[in-house]
Motif scaffolding. Structure first.
Motif, PDB file in Angstrom:
ATOM      1  N   ASP A 173      28.439  22.927 -17.789  1.00  0.00           N
ATOM      2  CA  ASP A 173      28.614  23.580 -16.507  1.00  0.00           C
ATOM      3  C   ASP A 173      27.291  24.065 -15.927  1.00  0.00           C
ATOM      4  O   ASP A 173      26.972  23.837 -14.764  1.00  0.00           O
ATOM      5  CB  ASP A 173      29.574  24.758 -16.701  1.00  0.00           C
ATOM      6  CG  ASP A 173      29.814  25.503 -15.411  1.00  0.00           C
ATOM      7  OD1 ASP A 173      30.096  24.834 -14.410  1.00  0.00           O
ATOM      8  OD2 ASP A 173      29.698  26.737 -15.418  1.00  0.00           O
ATOM      9  N   GLU A 174      26.515  24.715 -16.792  1.00  0.00           N
ATOM     10  CA  GLU A 174      25.299  25.373 -16.328  1.00  0.00           C
ATOM     11  C   GLU A 174      24.189  24.372 -15.981  1.00  0.00           C
ATOM     12  O   GLU A 174      23.516  24.506 -14.987  1.00  0.00           O
ATOM     13  CB  GLU A 174      24.828  26.331 -17.420  1.00  0.00           C
ATOM     14  CG  GLU A 174      23.913  27.405 -16.929  1.00  0.00           C
ATOM     15  CD  GLU A 174      24.655  28.611 -16.358  1.00  0.00           C
ATOM     16  OE1 GLU A 174      24.000  29.582 -16.068  1.00  0.00           O
ATOM     17  OE2 GLU A 174      25.906  28.574 -16.199  1.00  0.00           O
ATOM     18  N   GLU A 228      22.791  32.732 -27.637  1.00  0.00           N
ATOM     19  CA  GLU A 228      22.997  34.044 -28.266  1.00  0.00           C
ATOM     20  C   GLU A 228      22.556  34.061 -29.722  1.00  0.00           C
ATOM     21  O   GLU A 228      23.299  34.480 -30.611  1.00  0.00           O
ATOM     22  CB  GLU A 228      24.466  34.475 -28.122  1.00  0.00           C
ATOM     23  CG  GLU A 228      24.845  34.703 -26.664  1.00  0.00           C
ATOM     24  CD  GLU A 228      26.347  34.734 -26.442  1.00  0.00           C
ATOM     25  OE1 GLU A 228      27.086  34.858 -27.418  1.00  0.00           O
ATOM     26  OE2 GLU A 228      26.753  34.617 -25.268  1.00  0.00           O
ATOM     27  N   ARG A 276      32.806  26.912 -26.391  1.00  0.00           N
ATOM     28  CA  ARG A 276      32.358  27.621 -25.195  1.00  0.00           C
ATOM     29  C   ARG A 276      30.932  27.189 -24.830  1.00  0.00           C
ATOM     30  O   ARG A 276      30.620  26.967 -23.667  1.00  0.00           O
ATOM     31  CB  ARG A 276      32.400  29.133 -25.444  1.00  0.00           C
ATOM     32  CG  ARG A 276      32.222  29.972 -24.197  1.00  0.00           C
ATOM     33  CD  ARG A 276      32.677  31.403 -24.425  1.00  0.00           C
ATOM     34  NE  ARG A 276      31.998  32.041 -25.540  1.00  0.00           N
ATOM     35  CZ  ARG A 276      30.785  32.584 -25.446  1.00  0.00           C
ATOM     36  NH1 ARG A 276      30.141  32.558 -24.304  1.00  0.00           N
ATOM     37  NH2 ARG A 276      30.218  33.134 -26.501  1.00  0.00           N
ATOM     38  N   PHE A 277      30.087  27.029 -25.867  1.00  0.00           N
ATOM     39  CA  PHE A 277      28.710  26.600 -25.575  1.00  0.00           C
ATOM     40  C   PHE A 277      28.686  25.194 -24.975  1.00  0.00           C
ATOM     41  O   PHE A 277      27.920  24.926 -24.052  1.00  0.00           O
ATOM     42  CB  PHE A 277      27.849  26.663 -26.829  1.00  0.00           C
ATOM     43  CG  PHE A 277      27.513  28.065 -27.251  1.00  0.00           C
ATOM     44  CD1 PHE A 277      26.957  28.955 -26.338  1.00  0.00           C
ATOM     45  CD2 PHE A 277      27.764  28.507 -28.534  1.00  0.00           C
ATOM     46  CE1 PHE A 277      26.648  30.255 -26.701  1.00  0.00           C
ATOM     47  CE2 PHE A 277      27.469  29.808 -28.912  1.00  0.00           C
ATOM     48  CZ  PHE A 277      26.910  30.686 -27.997  1.00  0.00           C
ATOM     49  N   ASP A 289      29.710  25.512 -21.460  1.00  0.00           N
ATOM     50  CA  ASP A 289      28.679  26.200 -20.676  1.00  0.00           C
ATOM     51  C   ASP A 289      27.478  25.302 -20.404  1.00  0.00           C
ATOM     52  O   ASP A 289      26.911  25.331 -19.315  1.00  0.00           O
ATOM     53  CB  ASP A 289      28.205  27.470 -21.406  1.00  0.00           C
ATOM     54  CG  ASP A 289      29.215  28.601 -21.279  1.00  0.00           C
ATOM     55  OD1 ASP A 289      30.186  28.430 -20.523  1.00  0.00           O
ATOM     56  OD2 ASP A 289      29.029  29.652 -21.920  1.00  0.00           O
ATOM     57  N   PHE A 292      38.452  24.488 -12.730  1.00  0.00           N
ATOM     58  CA  PHE A 292      37.419  24.523 -11.697  1.00  0.00           C
ATOM     59  C   PHE A 292      37.188  23.129 -11.149  1.00  0.00           C
ATOM     60  O   PHE A 292      37.495  22.134 -11.775  1.00  0.00           O
ATOM     61  CB  PHE A 292      36.105  25.039 -12.263  1.00  0.00           C
ATOM     62  CG  PHE A 292      36.248  26.356 -12.917  1.00  0.00           C
ATOM     63  CD1 PHE A 292      36.764  27.438 -12.222  1.00  0.00           C
ATOM     64  CD2 PHE A 292      35.891  26.526 -14.245  1.00  0.00           C
ATOM     65  CE1 PHE A 292      36.899  28.659 -12.817  1.00  0.00           C
ATOM     66  CE2 PHE A 292      36.031  27.743 -14.840  1.00  0.00           C
ATOM     67  CZ  PHE A 292      36.532  28.808 -14.140  1.00  0.00           C
ATOM     68  N   ASP A 345      18.462  32.683 -25.724  1.00  0.00           N
ATOM     69  CA  ASP A 345      19.298  33.615 -24.996  1.00  0.00           C
ATOM     70  C   ASP A 345      20.651  32.977 -24.673  1.00  0.00           C
ATOM     71  O   ASP A 345      21.705  33.573 -24.857  1.00  0.00           O
ATOM     72  CB  ASP A 345      18.571  34.013 -23.704  1.00  0.00           C
ATOM     73  CG  ASP A 345      19.326  35.065 -22.922  1.00  0.00           C
ATOM     74  OD1 ASP A 345      19.454  36.174 -23.464  1.00  0.00           O
ATOM     75  OD2 ASP A 345      19.776  34.783 -21.807  1.00  0.00           O
ATOM     76  N   PHE A 346      20.593  31.726 -24.234  1.00  0.00           N
ATOM     77  CA  PHE A 346      21.804  31.012 -23.842  1.00  0.00           C
ATOM     78  C   PHE A 346      22.768  30.868 -25.021  1.00  0.00           C
ATOM     79  O   PHE A 346      23.969  31.048 -24.889  1.00  0.00           O
ATOM     80  CB  PHE A 346      21.411  29.629 -23.315  1.00  0.00           C
ATOM     81  CG  PHE A 346      22.545  28.846 -22.732  1.00  0.00           C
ATOM     82  CD1 PHE A 346      22.919  29.052 -21.419  1.00  0.00           C
ATOM     83  CD2 PHE A 346      23.235  27.918 -23.504  1.00  0.00           C
ATOM     84  CE1 PHE A 346      23.969  28.335 -20.876  1.00  0.00           C
ATOM     85  CE2 PHE A 346      24.293  27.213 -22.969  1.00  0.00           C
ATOM     86  CZ  PHE A 346      24.659  27.414 -21.650  1.00  0.00           C
TER      87      PHE A 346
END
Lengths: 261, 656
Positions: free
Chosen positions: A206-207, A147, A199-200, A203, A2, A144-145
């Motif tokens: 990115d987030e 999990e 992955r976290f 994320d 990306f 939530d983010f």
């Protein structure tokens, strides 16, 4: 894969040297960290990686060198300053409150931002109540983010190691940091847990656009995640560059594979 | 019947899901229809809000070109917006096709291709990735919509958009042509196809079971009438959306009766959510009940002495009288008083911990449930009942009626269901729920469904004297002993496996003189049992060969025989001889399938000499077996296996 948004330099260390008595832990280290990148520090055991992080967030005070953070030049960081100005971290050895729940542990990450006084907080009244609700929302978003809804109310001491690491990451995130320092977030994890954690990290970057400084032993992980890598060995800076450049650097190869001295 | 709203589901005019939904929005618009836990707080939507959300999705789909007869694939966990998408497709006369969320891209592309899917609604990035992969094989997919945008920000595909965006487009579309939605929704008829559910298909490729609105709604309504369910029920939607049971319990029946469905926060939080919601109507496969019971027992071991004493005292009492009280059968005043006391101290708190404190009706189905487990829940006052069903019949074929619960039968035919047993002992049924067809598979349809609507279940069974259907085995596995007695291997094996000490059993008998079995002991259970008796053993093979273990297993076998002797058809198939295998049956050795079903013929071949021994009069047999270790290496295992005779009981009734 990306298009990444990497901005200007937000933190720069120049000629940092740190000694404990006669032990020289860091020797003339210089590199910079750009806004929004994932920056890794690698090196064998005792290379000075954790010390470097401790210099950045003000736990250690270097004898030489300067740190430029958000345009301001200083000889050393102070811990509370670092925290107040948006540097949060996790630790190599988990440093959580074992008897408290996941939720409460992450809530402690918000403490910095609470304005009500101790008494108000204790009796949960007036401003404290409103504040708590606001912060709880942020904490729930983090839960939530990451999990971790299923362990929201579980005392952290009862959680498996990998989960504790995740809670610690949550607490660091709760401070809504500009820069997140992660000290071996994947140490002692199995492959699946490492994949989750990777992955976290991606994320988060990115987030929220959080700048991440990562210390990690697992070369695969570092090369996959990082934009740029600094290599240290016995306090000396061996290399600095993209994962590919670092991988092909002769000094790095020698340090990792070993050569006759 | 009148259209009195206090009797939900009685309105025959509401024969499609769109009509049901719009009716709820009118008559119980403010009542909660759906809940989902988000950021730690239960969020609710009323029927009016749900209807509005569904309308927005439907109009959004219409603006993308979704038309009558189009298929909408749905992939993900139980999320409100996935259920709404299902309803939205049905409002346009389209056909939702829910897929199992854990299937890999390959399996998905088969179904997507087979079902001619053009549109898909998925939960999150994980599912989007899989669909992008599957799309390479089945390029027919024109649009993918997702619920949770996390991680998808950089996905730049023209055919990918969020449900939010689609709803936005839908609302614009609606203000442009405000009559479109209502017209489309009212144009759907009961004979239109409501849904396609793919059966997981243990053999061959999955088949798409086509069900009409009539199939689903009439069956759902019959279930509601029989169990007297109301719009006050609470249900937790936690089973896969692609499974027919979830579609019935958490979707169809909710839309017929107007009750509330709650979606758990995540797959890992189901037990907590269950406690918070406290459902009144609940379905779970036997293993869920089994796990809950095990959890309770483990936690009781750690409880203090007085608590343990109290627990055991009252549970023993419940075992004696609990089920009788539940079934309204006579008990003495003293027994009733002690049960009340127990209810206060033990049963009530326990039901609460399990999240079953408000249960009015709990179902189980899918496989045989151990009578002990079944009775445990019933004795606590939880009305758990078995049902027998199939995707092809929209679940309900037989249900145990209240007060007539026999652990080994599946009850009496559900409303409007006819059942007959053919000459081979196979169960057939005919009902309003009988499926329309298998999608694009007329041969399979013809071989499963007769012209006049009877469906072959593939199960062998018969009606017991009390009028309840008893399922004994898969029809193709049922054989005959030499004397002509029916031989149902799985039925016997299951009876043996209900004993906690027996892990696996393999029954032989087809075309033979008598029944004989191999037994695998449960190493953990028997190991604990042996430790408590100070019996030393070195491992499985050693423990399995001990005489005391044989004695104990013999008792189990003889209890099964006693049980069988009371069965009018199977009374003569009692176990004559048995042995305890020297090794655990293992999927790595090919003796079990990956889902832990015994591969009978393979085992018979592999242990030919042991089968011989069972059908001779020797009392011991030496075997050497090749075993595969976990790391893939192989070795030889030698042992002397004992064979024992079991006592048999005179059959209560001779077959005629």
């Amino acid at each position: 894969m990306f298009q990444r948004n990497i901005g200007d330099v937000i933190l720069e260390v120049q000629g940092i040297s740190l000694s404990f008595g006669a032990m020289r832990v860091l020797n003339n280290i210089s590199f910079d960290i750009r806004q929004g990148e994932i920056r890794s520090i690698i090196g064998p055991n005792g290379a000075g990686k954790s010390s470097m992080l401790n210099v950045i967030n003000g736990v250690y005070h270097p004898q030489e060198g300067t740190i430029i953070f958000q345009g301001e030049r200083r000889a050393e960081m102070k811990v509370h300053e670092a925290a107040a100005q948006g540097i949060a971290r996790t630790f190599q050895n988990i440093a959580l409150f074992k008897g408290m729940s996941t939720l409460d542990n992450i809530m402690t990450g918000r403490n910095q931002m609470m304005k009500s006084n101790l008494l108000q907080q204790a009796i949960y009244w007036g401003k404290a109540q409103k504040e708590e609700l606001k912060h709880r929302k942020v904490v729930e978003e983090i839960i939530d983010f990451l999990e971790i809804q299923a362990i929201r109310k579980t005392p952290v001491g009862r959680l498996p190691y990998g989960m504790q690491k995740r809670v610690e990451l949550g607490r660091a995130l709760a401070a809504e940091p500009e820069i997140l320092l992660l000290d071996e977030p994947m140490a002692g994890m199995n492959v699946e847990e490492k994949e989750d954690m990777s992955r976290f990290v991606l994320d988060i970057n990115d987030e929220f656009g959080t700048t991440i400084v990562l210390i990690e032993h697992d070369m695969g992980v570092v090369m996959d995640l990082s934009d740029r890598v600094v290599v240290l060995d016995y306090g000396v800076q061996l290399a600095d560059g993209s994962p590919d450049e670092v991988r092909n650097n002769q000094a790095v190869i020698d340090a990792y594979l070993g050569v006759a001295h | 019947m009148s259209s009195d709203h206090s009797v939900p589901g009685s309105d025959q005019l509401l024969d499609t899901f769109p009509k049901l939904l719009l009716n709820h929005a009118k008559v119980r618009g403010d009542k909660t229809a759906m809940r989902e836990k988000d950021l730690g707080i239960w969020q609710s939507w009323s029927w009016r809000q749900v209807a509005d959300e569904v309308k927005a999705i439907a109009c959004g789909l219409a603006s993308l070109g979704f038309r009558h007869g189009d298929k909408l694939a749905i992939v993900g966990d139980n999320r409100p917006r996935l259920y709404w998408s299902m309803a939205a497709a049905q409002c346009l006369g389209g056909i939702p096709v829910p897929l199992y969320q854990d299937s890999v891209a390959e399996e998905m592309s088969f179904v997507l291709e087979n079902a001619d899917v053009r549109f898909a609604v998925v939960e999150d990035q994980e599912q989007v990735d899989k669909l992008l992969e599957a799309r390479k094989q089945s390029p027919g997919i024109e649009h993918i919509l997702f619920d949770d945008p996390r991680g998808l920000r950089h996905y730049d595909y023209p055919f990918l958009s969020s449900i939010d965006h689609i709803q936005y487009e839908g609302r614009r579309f609606d203000s442009g042509s405000p009559e479109y939605f209502e017209q489309a929704a009212n144009a759907v008829t009961g004979q239109d196809i409501a849904i396609m559910l793919y059966t997981s298909g243990t053999t061959g490729q999955p088949k798409g079971v086509v069900l009409t609105h009539d199939n689903v709604i009439i069956t759902a309504r019959n279930g509601i009438i029989r169990e007297r369910l109301t719009d006050q029920e609470e249900v937790l939607a936690y089973l896969p959306m692609a499974w027919v049971g979830d579609n019935l319990f958490s979707y169809a029946q909710s839309l017929v009766a107007g009750f509330t469905v709650s979606c758990p926060e995540s797959g890992a939080t189901v037990l907590t959510d269950l406690r918070e919601i406290g459902p009144t109507y609940y379905f779970a496969p036997p293993r869920v009940y089994e796990n809950m019971l095990t959890q309770v027992m483990i936690r009781m071991e750690d409880a203090s002495r007085p608590k343990q004493w109290m627990f055991h005292y009252f549970m023993d009492h419940a075992k004696r009288v609990g089920t009788r009280i539940l079934d309204d059968k006579p008990v003495t005043v003293i027994e009733r008083l002690i049960y009340r006391l127990g209810n206060f101290f033990v049963y009530g708190p326990l039901r609460d911990v399990l999240g079953l404190g408000r249960i009015r009706l709990a179902y189980t189905a899918g496989e045989a449930i151990g009578p002990e487990i079944f009775d445990f829940y019933r004795s606590l006052g939880i009305n758990i009942k078995q049902l027998y069903g199939q995707t092809e019949g929209m679940v309900f074929i037989c249900v145990q009626p209240d007060g007539e619960i026999y652990p080994d039968t599946v009850g009496t035919p559900a409303i409007d269901v006819e059942i007959r047993i053919d000459d081979h002992g196979e169960v057939l049924y005919r009902s309003p729920g009988v499926f329309h067809s298998y999608y694009k598979n007329p041969e399979a349809t013809a071989s499963t469904k007769t012209e006049d609507g009877w469906v072959f279940t593939g199960d062998a069974g018969y009606f017991a004297e009390n009028g309840h259907l008893k399922i004994i085995d898969r029809a193709k596995d049922v054989g005959k002993l030499r004397d002509g007695t029916m031989f149902a291997p799985k039925y016997i094996e299951n009876k043996l496996k209900f004993f906690p000490f027996i892990k696996e059993a393999v029954a032989f008998g087809d075309q033979r003189e008598h029944t004989a079995v191999f037994i695998n002991i449960d190493l953990e259970a028997v190991g604990n049992w042996a430790e408590r008796r100070h019996i030393a053993y070195s491992g499985y093979t050693d423990l399995a060969a001990q005489a005391t273990v044989y004695d104990m297993i013999q008792e189990c076998v003889e209890k099964v025989n006693e049980d069988l002797s009371a069965d009018p058809l199977l009374g003569n198939s009692q176990i004559k001889r048995f042995l305890v295998l020297h090794k655990e049956l293992d999927a790595d050795d090919g003796e079990l399938t990956r889902t832990r079903k015994v591969r009978r013929s393979f085992i018979a071949e592999r242990y030919g000499e042991l089968v011989e021994a069972l059908y001779s009069d020797v009392d011991s047999c030496h075997v050497e077996t090749q075993v595969t270790f976990e790391d893939g290496r192989t070795g030889m295992l030698a042992a002397d296996v004992h064979v024992r005779d079991a006592r048999q009981f005179p059959p209560v009734k001779q077959p005629h």
